[in-house]
Design a protein around this motif. Structure first.
Motif, PDB file in Angstrom:
ATOM      1  N   ARG A 144       0.855  -1.188  -0.037  1.00  0.00           N
ATOM      2  CA  ARG A 144       0.036   0.084   0.215  1.00  0.00           C
ATOM      3  C   ARG A 144       1.037   1.305   0.005  1.00  0.00           C
ATOM      4  O   ARG A 144       1.718   1.405   0.982  1.00  0.00           O
ATOM      5  N   VAL A 145       0.723   2.103  -1.187  1.00  0.00           N
ATOM      6  CA  VAL A 145       1.708   3.382  -1.148  1.00  0.00           C
ATOM      7  C   VAL A 145       0.508   4.346  -0.787  1.00  0.00           C
ATOM      8  O   VAL A 145      -0.497   4.642  -1.397  1.00  0.00           O
ATOM      9  N   GLY A 146       0.935   5.174   0.257  1.00  0.00           N
ATOM     10  CA  GLY A 146       0.205   6.570   0.308  1.00  0.00           C
ATOM     11  C   GLY A 146      -0.976   5.979   1.402  1.00  0.00           C
ATOM     12  O   GLY A 146      -1.042   4.932   1.990  1.00  0.00           O
ATOM     13  N   GLU A 147      -1.838   6.603   1.111  1.00  0.00           N
ATOM     14  CA  GLU A 147      -3.371   6.544   1.954  1.00  0.00           C
ATOM     15  C   GLU A 147      -4.570   6.146   1.160  1.00  0.00           C
ATOM     16  O   GLU A 147      -5.588   6.726   1.644  1.00  0.00           O
ATOM     17  N   PRO A 148      -4.556   5.179   0.191  1.00  0.00           N
ATOM     18  CA  PRO A 148      -5.801   5.084  -0.321  1.00  0.00           C
ATOM     19  C   PRO A 148      -6.634   4.055   0.763  1.00  0.00           C
ATOM     20  O   PRO A 148      -6.106   3.257   1.629  1.00  0.00           O
ATOM     21  N   GLY A 149      -8.083   4.326   0.538  1.00  0.00           N
ATOM     22  CA  GLY A 149      -8.977   3.880   1.564  1.00  0.00           C
ATOM     23  C   GLY A 149      -9.994   3.277   1.164  1.00  0.00           C
ATOM     24  O   GLY A 149     -10.084   2.396   0.122  1.00  0.00           O
ATOM     25  N   PHE A 150     -11.237   3.311   1.806  1.00  0.00           N
ATOM     26  CA  PHE A 150     -12.448   2.378   1.355  1.00  0.00           C
ATOM     27  C   PHE A 150     -13.831   3.577   1.202  1.00  0.00           C
ATOM     28  O   PHE A 150     -13.801   4.524   2.088  1.00  0.00           O
ATOM     29  N   ASN A 151     -14.532   3.238   0.586  1.00  0.00           N
ATOM     30  CA  ASN A 151     -15.968   4.008   0.685  1.00  0.00           C
ATOM     31  C   ASN A 151     -16.997   3.006   0.505  1.00  0.00           C
ATOM     32  O   ASN A 151     -17.189   2.058  -0.215  1.00  0.00           O
ATOM     33  N   ASN A 152     -17.743   3.346   1.596  1.00  0.00           N
ATOM     34  CA  ASN A 152     -19.013   2.441   2.068  1.00  0.00           C
ATOM     35  C   ASN A 152     -19.870   2.324   0.888  1.00  0.00           C
ATOM     36  O   ASN A 152     -20.961   1.364   1.082  1.00  0.00           O
ATOM     37  N   GLY A 153     -20.177   3.239   0.051  1.00  0.00           N
ATOM     38  CA  GLY A 153     -21.178   3.109  -1.144  1.00  0.00           C
ATOM     39  C   GLY A 153     -20.439   2.399  -2.242  1.00  0.00           C
ATOM     40  O   GLY A 153     -20.571   2.791  -3.567  1.00  0.00           O
TER      41      GLY A 153
END
Length: 354
Positions: free
Chosen positions: A164-173
């Protein structure tokens, strides 16, 4: 002799000072009234945690913190109603940071319960439900890679995690559950050696964020002095086409690269809902699909994977950046990779299944 007399004088003065009351005696202070019950903060597992491993029985590292206004008396931990740990000795009597391994978690749904009681008899109970799920079984012919992005980045066929590079995350939609959510300078990479095949397809759901006006989406590129070596691997990316974004595929055969640009047919509206993107690479042909429709296709001489060692999700980085195809801030969900060239019917069936 002079130094020794100085020390002797200091000792005598200290003794006199104690006798004269210059230094206060240490006196115990009552702890006060016990007003509140303990508080419990769970660290792992959390509510809804999914544990994915190949083994039928696995271990978990239970972690939580208990605090109390006066003094913790004891802590009991239960799994599905059976006691698995009890703590009754606390170096810091008002706060306990607990961590221990439990090795008998079988496949299925589970409830972990922590009961903390203080010395006055007040108790607090906190429970979390989690599940050890069955290993994922591919559901489509040729499927070798699947990422659901349901709160984790685990690839579910091999049960491996990306870099994981940087801070990609998740979207609940997400299209189903949650989805990968891109951020500036963020992306995921996987080793590519086990995914390289003469035939190759990828398919996923995509919700466009048109800012920035160009980005890498899914790329496998060799390194090069300008980060634009297109002689092997592939690059699926997007670029501005007026107010829309155009999906493009570039593939290298080991000597030269070929473009599969569907022009207006491959354009996606900014702010549009979820669209399904797929592409196929065969020994003699490539095709790009949007919502199950062929938007670009043509003959091809066969892909080369020379010097391609990593798959990037959500960016052109690190090896395809010269033209500014950096991080994609869009949402990506239900990513699958295949070791075959999908037919249009197979692409459309995946869309119907979702």
């Amino acid at each position: 002799m002079k130094r020794r007399n100085i020390w002797l004088l200091a000792a005598v003065f200290g003794a006199v000072a104690c006798q004269e009351g210059y230094i206060d005696d240490i006196k115990p202070v009552p702890p006060g009234e016990d007003v509140t019950a303990p508080t419990i903060s769970m660290t792992y597992p959390l509510e809804g945690t999914l544990i994915r491993v190949r083994e039928d029985v696995t271990s978990i590292n239970v972690r939580f913190t208990v605090t109390d206004d006066i003094e913790i008396g004891n802590v009991v931990v239960e799994l599905d109603g059976n006691q698995i740990a009890q703590l009754d000795s606390f170096p810091d009597y008002r706060k306990s940071v607990a961590s221990f391994a439990y090795n008998e978690v079988a496949t299925g749904e589970h409830t972990l319960t922590v009961t903390a009681t203080d010395v006055a008899g007040k108790s607090t109970i906190q429970s979390v439900d989690f599940e050890k799920v069955e290993p994922y079984q591919p559901i489509y012919d040729g499927e070798i890679f699947y990422m659901a992005f349901d709160g984790e980045n685990t690839e579910l066929v091999s049960i491996t995690n990306p870099t994981r590079v940087g801070e990609p995350g998740f979207n609940n939609g997400g299209k189903k559950g949650s989805a990968y959510s891109g951020v500036t300078d963020g992306y995921l990479t996987f080793p590519f050696a086990d995914l390289a095949n003469d035939e190759f397809s990828a398919a996923f759901w995509y919700k466009l964020n048109a800012v920035p006006d160009r980005a890498g989406i899914l790329t496998v590129s060799p390194p090069g002095p300008t980060n634009n070596n297109r002689t092997s691997g592939f690059r699926l990316f997007r670029e501005a086409a007026g107010a829309k974004q155009r999906i493009k595929l570039n593939v290298g055969d080991g000597t030269v690269d070929s473009w599969f640009d569907g022009a207006e047919a491959a354009d996606v509206e900014a702010g549009s809902d979820w669209v399904h993107i797929a592409f196929t690479i065969a020994g003699d042909r490539c095709a790009v699909y949007v919502n199950g429709n062929i938007v670009s296709q043509g003959t091809f001489s066969g892909i080369s994977w020379a010097d391609c060692d990593a798959l990037t999700i959500g960016s052109g980085a690190p090896n395809f950046t010269e033209w500014g195809h950096l991080s994609d801030l869009s949402l990506i969900d239900e990513l699958r990779i295949f070791d075959k060239a999908l037919t249009q019917g197979e692409v459309q069936q995946m869309i119907a299944d979702n």
